[in-house]
Scaffold this active site. Structure first.
Site, PDB file in Angstrom:
ATOM      1  N   CYS A 113       2.803  -1.446 -17.522  1.00 13.47           N
ATOM      2  CA  CYS A 113       3.928  -1.994 -16.733  1.00 13.47           C
ATOM      3  C   CYS A 113       4.293  -3.415 -17.149  1.00 13.47           C
ATOM      4  CB  CYS A 113       3.605  -1.953 -15.254  1.00 13.47           C
ATOM      5  SG  CYS A 113       3.286  -0.286 -14.660  1.00 13.47           S
ATOM      6  N   HIS A 256       8.600  -6.631 -12.157  1.00 12.94           N
ATOM      7  CA  HIS A 256       8.348  -5.201 -12.338  1.00 12.94           C
ATOM      8  C   HIS A 256       8.520  -4.541 -10.966  1.00 12.94           C
ATOM      9  CE1 HIS A 256       6.506  -1.446 -12.956  1.00 12.94           C
ATOM     10  NE2 HIS A 256       5.344  -1.760 -12.426  1.00 12.94           N
ATOM     11  N   ASN A 286       8.973   3.183  -9.543  1.00 15.96           N
ATOM     12  CA  ASN A 286       8.258   2.410 -10.567  1.00 15.96           C
ATOM     13  C   ASN A 286       8.452   3.095 -11.927  1.00 15.96           C
ATOM     14  OD1 ASN A 286       6.372   1.285 -12.289  1.00 15.96           O
ATOM     15  ND2 ASN A 286       4.717   1.259 -10.775  1.00 15.96           N
TER      16      ASN A 286
HETATM   17  O1  UT7 Z   1       2.682  -0.783 -11.722  1.00 15.08           O
HETATM   18  C1  UT7 Z   1       1.649  -0.938 -10.816  1.00 15.08           C
HETATM   19  C2  UT7 Z   1       1.502   0.399 -10.177  1.00 15.08           C
HETATM   20  N1  UT7 Z   1       0.775   0.475  -8.981  1.00 15.08           N
HETATM   21  C3  UT7 Z   1       1.184  -0.005  -7.790  1.00 15.08           C
HETATM   22  O2  UT7 Z   1       2.141  -0.702  -7.655  1.00 15.08           O
HETATM   23  C4  UT7 Z   1       0.398   0.404  -6.605  1.00 15.08           C
HETATM   24  C5  UT7 Z   1      -0.142  -0.728  -5.797  1.00 15.08           C
HETATM   25  N2  UT7 Z   1      -0.601  -0.228  -4.535  1.00 15.08           N
HETATM   26  C6  UT7 Z   1       0.272   0.033  -3.528  1.00 15.08           C
HETATM   27  O3  UT7 Z   1       1.447  -0.198  -3.651  1.00 15.08           O
HETATM   28  C7  UT7 Z   1      -0.290   0.573  -2.221  1.00 15.08           C
HETATM   29  O4  UT7 Z   1      -1.690   0.469  -2.239  1.00 15.08           O
HETATM   30  C8  UT7 Z   1       0.149   2.031  -1.956  1.00 15.08           C
HETATM   31  C9  UT7 Z   1       1.655   2.099  -1.719  1.00 15.08           C
HETATM   32  C10 UT7 Z   1      -0.230   2.927  -3.138  1.00 15.08           C
HETATM   33  C11 UT7 Z   1      -0.561   2.545  -0.713  1.00 15.08           C
HETATM   34  O5  UT7 Z   1      -0.215   1.777   0.409  1.00 15.08           O
HETATM   35  P1  UT7 Z   1      -1.309   1.290   1.437  1.00 15.08           P
HETATM   36  O6  UT7 Z   1      -0.629   0.660   2.566  1.00 15.08           O
HETATM   37  O7  UT7 Z   1      -2.318   0.476   0.657  1.00 15.08           O
HETATM   38  O8  UT7 Z   1      -1.911   2.648   1.918  1.00 15.08           O
HETATM   39  P2  UT7 Z   1      -3.423   3.126   1.863  1.00 15.08           P
HETATM   40  O9  UT7 Z   1      -3.799   3.487   0.468  1.00 15.08           O
HETATM   41  O10 UT7 Z   1      -4.269   2.090   2.571  1.00 15.08           O
HETATM   42  O11 UT7 Z   1      -3.349   4.412   2.730  1.00 15.08           O
HETATM   43  C12 UT7 Z   1      -2.997   4.369   4.108  1.00 15.08           C
HETATM   44  C13 UT7 Z   1      -2.869   5.805   4.596  1.00 15.08           C
HETATM   45  C14 UT7 Z   1      -4.028   6.698   4.160  1.00 15.08           C
HETATM   46  O12 UT7 Z   1      -4.305   7.573   5.221  1.00 15.08           O
HETATM   47  P3  UT7 Z   1      -5.601   7.356   6.138  1.00 15.08           P
HETATM   48  O13 UT7 Z   1      -6.763   7.434   5.193  1.00 15.08           O
HETATM   49  O14 UT7 Z   1      -5.423   5.987   6.745  1.00 15.08           O
HETATM   50  O15 UT7 Z   1      -5.507   8.472   7.108  1.00 15.08           O
HETATM   51  C15 UT7 Z   1      -3.460   7.480   3.007  1.00 15.08           C
HETATM   52  O16 UT7 Z   1      -4.072   8.728   2.844  1.00 15.08           O
HETATM   53  O17 UT7 Z   1      -1.698   6.381   4.034  1.00 15.08           O
HETATM   54  C16 UT7 Z   1      -2.043   7.631   3.439  1.00 15.08           C
HETATM   55  N3  UT7 Z   1      -1.135   7.885   2.335  1.00 15.08           N
HETATM   56  C17 UT7 Z   1       0.030   8.539   2.499  1.00 15.08           C
HETATM   57  N4  UT7 Z   1       0.604   9.063   3.599  1.00 15.08           N
HETATM   58  C18 UT7 Z   1       1.810   9.641   3.441  1.00 15.08           C
HETATM   59  C19 UT7 Z   1      -1.254   7.542   1.031  1.00 15.08           C
HETATM   60  N5  UT7 Z   1      -0.176   7.977   0.337  1.00 15.08           N
HETATM   61  C20 UT7 Z   1       0.638   8.579   1.226  1.00 15.08           C
HETATM   62  C21 UT7 Z   1       1.877   9.223   1.144  1.00 15.08           C
HETATM   63  N6  UT7 Z   1       2.440   9.726   2.255  1.00 15.08           N
HETATM   64  N7  UT7 Z   1       2.555   9.327  -0.030  1.00 15.08           N
END
Ligand code: UT7
Length: 329
Positions: A113, A256, A286
Protein backbone atom coordinates in the site's frame (compact mmCIF):
# COMPACT_ATOMS: atom_id res chain seq x y z
CA UNK A 1 17.62 18.67 -12.43
CA UNK A 2 14.38 18.52 -10.44
CA UNK A 3 11.35 16.34 -11.27
CA UNK A 4 7.64 17.12 -11.37
CA UNK A 5 4.34 15.34 -11.90
CA UNK A 6 3.37 16.36 -15.38
CA UNK A 7 0.02 14.57 -15.63
CA UNK A 8 -2.22 11.96 -14.08
CA UNK A 9 -4.71 9.34 -15.30
CA UNK A 10 -6.79 6.58 -13.71
CA UNK A 11 -8.97 3.63 -14.49
CA UNK A 12 -11.41 1.67 -12.34
CA UNK A 13 -13.35 -1.34 -13.61
CA UNK A 14 -17.02 -0.43 -14.23
CA UNK A 15 -18.41 -3.20 -12.00
CA UNK A 16 -19.35 -1.49 -8.73
CA UNK A 17 -20.15 -3.65 -5.71
CA UNK A 18 -22.13 -2.18 -2.80
CA UNK A 19 -21.91 -3.06 0.88
CA UNK A 20 -25.41 -4.53 0.65
CA UNK A 21 -24.23 -6.90 -2.07
CA UNK A 22 -21.38 -8.04 0.18
CA UNK A 23 -23.85 -8.64 2.98
CA UNK A 24 -25.30 -11.41 0.82
CA UNK A 25 -21.90 -13.16 0.76
CA UNK A 26 -20.75 -12.82 4.38
CA UNK A 27 -22.28 -11.95 7.75
CA UNK A 28 -21.92 -8.18 7.57
CA UNK A 29 -24.01 -5.06 6.92
CA UNK A 30 -23.79 -1.72 5.18
CA UNK A 31 -24.01 -0.08 8.60
CA UNK A 32 -21.03 -2.03 10.03
CA UNK A 33 -18.80 -1.53 7.01
CA UNK A 34 -19.53 2.18 6.60
CA UNK A 35 -19.29 3.01 10.30
CA UNK A 36 -16.00 1.08 10.76
CA UNK A 37 -14.29 2.08 7.50
CA UNK A 38 -16.06 4.86 5.55
CA UNK A 39 -16.42 2.44 2.61
CA UNK A 40 -19.69 2.11 0.64
CA UNK A 41 -18.57 0.66 -2.70
CA UNK A 42 -15.62 -1.03 -4.36
CA UNK A 43 -14.95 -1.63 -8.06
CA UNK A 44 -14.27 -5.21 -9.13
CA UNK A 45 -12.30 -6.36 -12.17
CA UNK A 46 -13.90 -8.98 -14.37
CA UNK A 47 -12.60 -12.56 -14.63
CA UNK A 48 -10.24 -11.83 -17.50
CA UNK A 49 -8.69 -8.62 -16.10
CA UNK A 50 -5.26 -8.59 -14.49
CA UNK A 51 -3.28 -5.71 -12.91
CA UNK A 52 -1.77 -4.66 -16.26
CA UNK A 53 -5.22 -4.42 -17.89
CA UNK A 54 -6.14 -1.72 -15.39
CA UNK A 55 -2.78 0.05 -15.55
CA UNK A 56 -2.71 0.34 -19.36
CA UNK A 57 -5.79 2.61 -19.74
CA UNK A 58 -4.65 4.69 -16.74
CA UNK A 59 -1.20 5.06 -18.34
CA UNK A 60 -2.68 6.00 -21.72
CA UNK A 61 -4.74 8.75 -20.09
CA UNK A 62 -1.69 10.13 -18.28
CA UNK A 63 0.36 10.09 -21.51
CA UNK A 64 -2.41 11.84 -23.42
CA UNK A 65 -2.77 14.51 -20.72
CA UNK A 66 1.01 15.09 -20.88
CA UNK A 67 0.97 15.24 -24.69
CA UNK A 68 3.67 12.55 -24.75
CA UNK A 69 4.05 9.53 -27.00
CA UNK A 70 4.72 6.24 -25.20
CA UNK A 71 7.97 5.97 -27.18
CA UNK A 72 9.24 9.05 -25.31
CA UNK A 73 9.21 7.19 -21.98
CA UNK A 74 12.57 6.06 -20.60
CA UNK A 75 11.20 4.01 -17.74
CA UNK A 76 7.95 2.31 -16.71
CA UNK A 77 7.56 1.68 -12.98
CA UNK A 78 4.57 -0.30 -11.77
CA UNK A 79 3.72 -0.46 -8.08
CA UNK A 80 1.60 -3.52 -7.43
CA UNK A 81 1.17 -6.33 -4.91
CA UNK A 82 -1.28 -8.17 -7.17
CA UNK A 83 0.95 -8.65 -10.23
CA UNK A 84 -0.18 -10.39 -13.42
CA UNK A 85 2.20 -13.26 -12.64
CA UNK A 86 3.84 -14.56 -9.44
CA UNK A 87 7.29 -12.96 -9.57
CA UNK A 88 8.04 -13.20 -13.27
CA UNK A 89 7.72 -11.50 -15.61
CA UNK A 90 7.13 -8.11 -14.03
CA UNK A 91 3.78 -6.43 -14.59
CA UNK A 92 5.74 -3.35 -15.71
CA UNK A 93 6.97 -5.26 -18.79
CA UNK A 94 3.40 -6.17 -19.72
CA UNK A 95 2.36 -2.52 -19.33
CA UNK A 96 5.42 -1.29 -21.29
CA UNK A 97 4.47 -3.56 -24.18
CA UNK A 98 0.75 -2.74 -23.92
CA UNK A 99 1.26 1.01 -24.24
CA UNK A 100 4.07 0.71 -26.81
CA UNK A 101 6.85 2.24 -24.70
CA UNK A 102 9.43 0.84 -27.09
CA UNK A 103 12.44 2.65 -25.62
CA UNK A 104 11.70 2.20 -21.93
CA UNK A 105 13.08 0.00 -19.20
CA UNK A 106 10.44 -1.55 -16.97
CA UNK A 107 10.34 -2.72 -13.37
CA UNK A 108 7.90 -3.37 -10.56
CA UNK A 109 8.14 -1.79 -7.13
CA UNK A 110 6.73 -3.87 -4.31
CA UNK A 111 5.88 -1.88 -1.22
CA UNK A 112 2.21 -2.90 -1.13
CA UNK A 113 0.00 0.00 0.00
CA UNK A 114 3.04 2.31 0.16
CA UNK A 115 3.99 1.25 -3.38
CA UNK A 116 3.02 4.48 -5.11
CA UNK A 117 4.96 6.60 -2.59
CA UNK A 118 8.05 4.44 -3.11
CA UNK A 119 7.64 4.39 -6.92
CA UNK A 120 7.20 8.16 -7.14
CA UNK A 121 10.43 8.72 -5.18
CA UNK A 122 12.18 6.15 -7.41
CA UNK A 123 11.05 8.03 -10.53
CA UNK A 124 12.18 11.31 -9.00
CA UNK A 125 15.63 9.86 -8.27
CA UNK A 126 16.02 8.62 -11.88
CA UNK A 127 14.99 12.01 -13.30
CA UNK A 128 17.16 13.99 -10.87
CA UNK A 129 20.21 11.86 -11.64
CA UNK A 130 19.70 12.33 -15.38
CA UNK A 131 19.31 8.57 -15.94
CA UNK A 132 15.79 9.06 -17.29
CA UNK A 133 13.75 11.92 -18.66
CA UNK A 134 10.12 10.83 -18.75
CA UNK A 135 9.01 8.11 -16.34
CA UNK A 136 5.59 6.48 -16.09
CA UNK A 137 4.62 5.55 -12.54
CA UNK A 138 1.52 3.39 -12.23
CA UNK A 139 -0.14 1.92 -9.15
CA UNK A 140 -2.46 -0.94 -10.05
CA UNK A 141 -4.21 -3.61 -8.01
CA UNK A 142 -6.71 -6.42 -8.43
CA UNK A 143 -7.27 -7.34 -4.78
CA UNK A 144 -10.55 -9.05 -5.64
CA UNK A 145 -8.46 -11.97 -6.94
CA UNK A 146 -6.49 -12.53 -3.73
CA UNK A 147 -9.45 -12.22 -1.36
CA UNK A 148 -10.92 -14.90 0.79
CA UNK A 149 -14.52 -14.04 -0.06
CA UNK A 150 -15.76 -15.87 3.03
CA UNK A 151 -13.60 -13.83 5.46
CA UNK A 152 -15.60 -10.78 6.56
CA UNK A 153 -12.53 -9.37 8.35
CA UNK A 154 -10.86 -8.67 4.99
CA UNK A 155 -13.19 -9.01 1.99
CA UNK A 156 -15.21 -5.90 2.86
CA UNK A 157 -12.13 -3.66 2.85
CA UNK A 158 -10.52 -3.92 -0.58
CA UNK A 159 -11.22 -3.06 -4.23
CA UNK A 160 -9.61 -2.89 -7.68
CA UNK A 161 -8.28 0.07 -9.66
CA UNK A 162 -5.29 1.82 -11.17
CA UNK A 163 -3.78 5.28 -11.37
CA UNK A 164 -0.74 6.61 -13.21
CA UNK A 165 1.39 9.74 -13.38
CA UNK A 166 4.10 10.96 -15.73
CA UNK A 167 7.21 12.26 -13.94
CA UNK A 168 9.36 14.59 -16.06
CA UNK A 169 12.28 16.99 -15.61
CA UNK A 170 11.70 20.61 -14.58
CA UNK A 171 13.40 22.79 -17.22
CA UNK A 172 12.29 26.21 -16.02
CA UNK A 173 13.62 27.11 -12.54
CA UNK A 174 10.68 29.46 -12.08
CA UNK A 175 8.11 26.69 -12.73
CA UNK A 176 6.12 26.04 -9.54
CA UNK A 177 5.74 22.25 -9.85
CA UNK A 178 8.16 19.70 -8.46
CA UNK A 179 8.48 16.71 -6.18
CA UNK A 180 10.19 18.27 -3.17
CA UNK A 181 10.87 15.52 -0.65
CA UNK A 182 10.00 11.94 0.27
CA UNK A 183 10.19 9.71 3.33
CA UNK A 184 10.46 5.94 2.78
CA UNK A 185 10.36 3.68 5.85
CA UNK A 186 9.82 0.02 6.73
CA UNK A 187 9.37 -2.25 9.72
CA UNK A 188 9.77 -5.84 8.52
CA UNK A 189 9.25 -7.01 12.09
CA UNK A 190 5.53 -6.64 11.30
CA UNK A 191 5.70 -8.73 8.13
CA UNK A 192 3.11 -11.25 9.30
CA UNK A 193 0.47 -8.64 10.20
CA UNK A 194 -0.74 -8.43 6.59
CA UNK A 195 0.32 -11.14 4.18
CA UNK A 196 -0.46 -13.94 1.73
CA UNK A 197 1.15 -16.82 3.60
CA UNK A 198 1.49 -19.35 0.74
CA UNK A 199 2.45 -19.38 -2.92
CA UNK A 200 5.92 -17.86 -2.56
CA UNK A 201 9.23 -19.60 -1.89
CA UNK A 202 8.81 -19.49 1.91
CA UNK A 203 5.76 -21.70 1.79
CA UNK A 204 5.14 -23.09 -1.66
CA UNK A 205 1.72 -24.08 -2.90
CA UNK A 206 1.28 -27.84 -2.54
CA UNK A 207 -1.68 -29.19 -4.56
CA UNK A 208 -4.14 -31.00 -2.35
CA UNK A 209 -2.44 -29.81 0.86
CA UNK A 210 -2.33 -26.01 0.87
CA UNK A 211 -5.69 -24.70 2.16
CA UNK A 212 -7.18 -22.11 -0.20
CA UNK A 213 -7.36 -19.57 2.63
CA UNK A 214 -3.53 -19.63 2.85
CA UNK A 215 -3.32 -18.33 -0.72
CA UNK A 216 -5.52 -15.35 0.14
CA UNK A 217 -4.73 -12.15 1.98
CA UNK A 218 -4.77 -12.47 5.77
CA UNK A 219 -4.66 -9.59 8.20
CA UNK A 220 -4.39 -8.82 11.89
CA UNK A 221 -6.70 -5.80 11.55
CA UNK A 222 -6.14 -4.37 15.02
CA UNK A 223 -2.35 -4.53 14.71
CA UNK A 224 -2.40 -2.90 11.27
CA UNK A 225 -4.77 -0.21 12.55
CA UNK A 226 -2.48 0.75 15.44
CA UNK A 227 0.59 0.76 13.15
CA UNK A 228 -1.24 2.79 10.49
CA UNK A 229 -2.35 5.60 12.80
CA UNK A 230 1.19 5.97 14.13
CA UNK A 231 2.68 5.84 10.62
CA UNK A 232 0.39 8.62 9.36
CA UNK A 233 1.13 10.80 12.41
CA UNK A 234 4.92 10.23 12.25
CA UNK A 235 5.31 10.81 8.49
CA UNK A 236 3.18 13.96 8.44
CA UNK A 237 5.02 15.38 11.45
CA UNK A 238 8.46 14.61 10.01
CA UNK A 239 7.84 15.82 6.46
CA UNK A 240 6.35 19.11 7.68
CA UNK A 241 9.11 19.70 10.25
CA UNK A 242 12.03 19.01 7.96
CA UNK A 243 10.60 21.29 5.26
CA UNK A 244 9.76 24.06 7.73
CA UNK A 245 6.08 23.90 6.86
CA UNK A 246 2.91 24.29 8.89
CA UNK A 247 -0.12 22.21 7.97
CA UNK A 248 -1.80 25.40 6.80
CA UNK A 249 0.79 25.60 3.98
CA UNK A 250 -0.44 22.28 2.55
CA UNK A 251 -3.49 22.39 0.27
CA UNK A 252 -4.33 18.69 0.70
CA UNK A 253 -3.03 15.64 2.51
CA UNK A 254 -3.68 12.64 0.24
CA UNK A 255 -3.44 9.47 2.33
CA UNK A 256 -3.64 5.86 1.25
CA UNK A 257 -7.40 5.23 1.31
CA UNK A 258 -7.52 2.26 3.69
CA UNK A 259 -10.02 3.31 6.31
CA UNK A 260 -11.62 6.64 7.21
CA UNK A 261 -11.23 5.96 10.94
CA UNK A 262 -7.44 5.57 10.61
CA UNK A 263 -7.22 8.98 8.94
CA UNK A 264 -9.61 10.61 11.43
CA UNK A 265 -7.64 9.28 14.41
CA UNK A 266 -4.32 10.43 12.92
CA UNK A 267 -5.73 13.85 11.93
CA UNK A 268 -6.93 14.40 15.47
CA UNK A 269 -3.53 13.50 16.90
CA UNK A 270 -1.60 15.86 14.62
CA UNK A 271 -4.22 18.59 15.03
CA UNK A 272 -5.09 18.90 11.33
CA UNK A 273 -8.76 19.39 10.36
CA UNK A 274 -10.12 16.30 8.60
CA UNK A 275 -11.28 18.39 5.63
CA UNK A 276 -7.60 18.93 4.71
CA UNK A 277 -7.44 15.19 3.88
CA UNK A 278 -8.76 14.09 0.49
CA UNK A 279 -10.79 10.92 1.02
CA UNK A 280 -12.51 8.75 -1.57
CA UNK A 281 -12.51 5.27 0.04
CA UNK A 282 -16.31 5.68 0.05
CA UNK A 283 -16.28 4.84 -3.68
CA UNK A 284 -13.22 2.60 -4.20
CA UNK A 285 -12.40 1.00 -0.81
CA UNK A 286 -8.72 0.12 -0.26
CA UNK A 287 -6.99 -0.23 -3.64
CA UNK A 288 -3.51 -0.50 -2.09
CA UNK A 289 -0.83 0.98 -4.43
CA UNK A 290 -3.54 2.43 -6.68
CA UNK A 291 -5.36 4.44 -4.04
CA UNK A 292 -3.19 7.58 -4.03
CA UNK A 293 -2.99 8.05 -7.84
CA UNK A 294 -6.74 7.27 -8.10
CA UNK A 295 -7.35 10.07 -5.58
CA UNK A 296 -4.96 12.43 -7.39
CA UNK A 297 -6.75 11.82 -10.67
CA UNK A 298 -10.13 12.50 -9.07
CA UNK A 299 -8.81 15.72 -7.49
CA UNK A 300 -7.37 16.78 -10.83
CA UNK A 301 -10.64 16.06 -12.65
CA UNK A 302 -12.55 18.07 -10.04
CA UNK A 303 -10.03 20.92 -10.54
CA UNK A 304 -9.20 20.96 -6.83
CA UNK A 305 -5.49 21.51 -7.48
CA UNK A 306 -3.63 24.41 -9.06
CA UNK A 307 -0.03 24.25 -10.23
CA UNK A 308 2.24 24.93 -7.26
CA UNK A 309 -0.26 23.79 -4.59
CA UNK A 310 1.50 21.75 -1.92
CA UNK A 311 0.21 18.24 -1.30
CA UNK A 312 1.49 15.49 0.97
CA UNK A 313 0.83 11.87 0.00
CA UNK A 314 1.00 9.33 2.81
CA UNK A 315 1.30 5.56 2.35
CA UNK A 316 1.17 2.73 4.88
CA UNK A 317 0.60 -0.99 4.67
CA UNK A 318 2.02 -4.49 4.45
CA UNK A 319 5.71 -4.98 4.92
CA UNK A 320 5.19 -3.12 7.10
CA UNK A 321 6.00 -0.09 4.98
CA UNK A 322 5.16 3.57 5.25
CA UNK A 323 6.20 6.87 3.77
CA UNK A 324 5.22 10.19 2.25
CA UNK A 325 5.92 12.50 -0.70
CA UNK A 326 5.83 16.29 -0.50
CA UNK A 327 4.78 17.56 -3.92
CA UNK A 328 4.28 21.00 -5.38
CA UNK A 329 1.54 20.08 -7.86
O1 UT7 B 1 -3.66 -0.91 3.73
C1 UT7 B 1 -3.75 -1.27 5.06
C2 UT7 B 1 -4.82 -2.31 5.10
N1 UT7 B 1 -5.39 -2.62 6.34
C3 UT7 B 1 -6.20 -1.81 7.05
O2 UT7 B 1 -6.40 -0.66 6.78
C4 UT7 B 1 -6.90 -2.41 8.21
C5 UT7 B 1 -6.66 -1.73 9.51
N2 UT7 B 1 -7.61 -2.20 10.47
C6 UT7 B 1 -8.88 -1.72 10.49
O3 UT7 B 1 -9.23 -0.85 9.73
C7 UT7 B 1 -9.84 -2.27 11.53
O4 UT7 B 1 -9.12 -3.04 12.46
C8 UT7 B 1 -10.97 -3.11 10.90
C9 UT7 B 1 -11.88 -2.22 10.06
C10 UT7 B 1 -10.39 -4.23 10.03
C11 UT7 B 1 -11.80 -3.75 12.01
O5 UT7 B 1 -12.39 -2.76 12.81
P1 UT7 B 1 -12.37 -2.88 14.39
O6 UT7 B 1 -13.19 -1.80 14.93
O7 UT7 B 1 -10.93 -2.97 14.81
O8 UT7 B 1 -13.13 -4.23 14.61
P2 UT7 B 1 -12.62 -5.52 15.37
O9 UT7 B 1 -11.62 -6.25 14.55
O10 UT7 B 1 -12.21 -5.11 16.77
O11 UT7 B 1 -13.93 -6.35 15.44
C12 UT7 B 1 -15.07 -5.88 16.15
C13 UT7 B 1 -16.21 -6.86 15.88
C14 UT7 B 1 -15.81 -8.32 16.01
O12 UT7 B 1 -16.89 -9.01 16.58
P3 UT7 B 1 -16.83 -9.47 18.12
O13 UT7 B 1 -15.64 -10.38 18.21
O14 UT7 B 1 -16.67 -8.20 18.90
O15 UT7 B 1 -18.14 -10.14 18.30
C15 UT7 B 1 -15.63 -8.77 14.59
O16 UT7 B 1 -15.86 -10.14 14.42
O17 UT7 B 1 -16.65 -6.69 14.53
C16 UT7 B 1 -16.68 -7.97 13.90
N3 UT7 B 1 -16.44 -7.80 12.48
C17 UT7 B 1 -17.43 -7.58 11.60
N4 UT7 B 1 -18.76 -7.47 11.78
C18 UT7 B 1 -19.51 -7.23 10.68
C19 UT7 B 1 -15.26 -7.80 11.81
N5 UT7 B 1 -15.48 -7.60 10.49
C20 UT7 B 1 -16.81 -7.45 10.34
C21 UT7 B 1 -17.66 -7.22 9.25
N6 UT7 B 1 -18.98 -7.10 9.45
N7 UT7 B 1 -17.18 -7.08 7.99
Amino acid sequence: MEAFIQSVGAYAPPRRMSNNELAQLVDTSDEWIYSHTGISFRHIADESEAASDLAIPAARKALEAAGLAASELDLVIVATSTPDYVGLPSTACVVQDGIGATKAGAMDVMAVCTGFVYALETARAFVRSGSARHVLVAGTEVYSKIMNWSDRNTCVLFGDGAGAVIVSPVHDDAAPSRILDSILRSDGNGATALMRPCGGTRSAYVPGQTPESELALQMDGRRVYIFAVRAVVDTITEILERNNLRFEDVRYFVPHQANRRIIEAAAKRVGIPIDRFYLNMHEYANTSAASIPLALDEMNTKELLERGDLIVTIGFGAGLTYGANLVAW
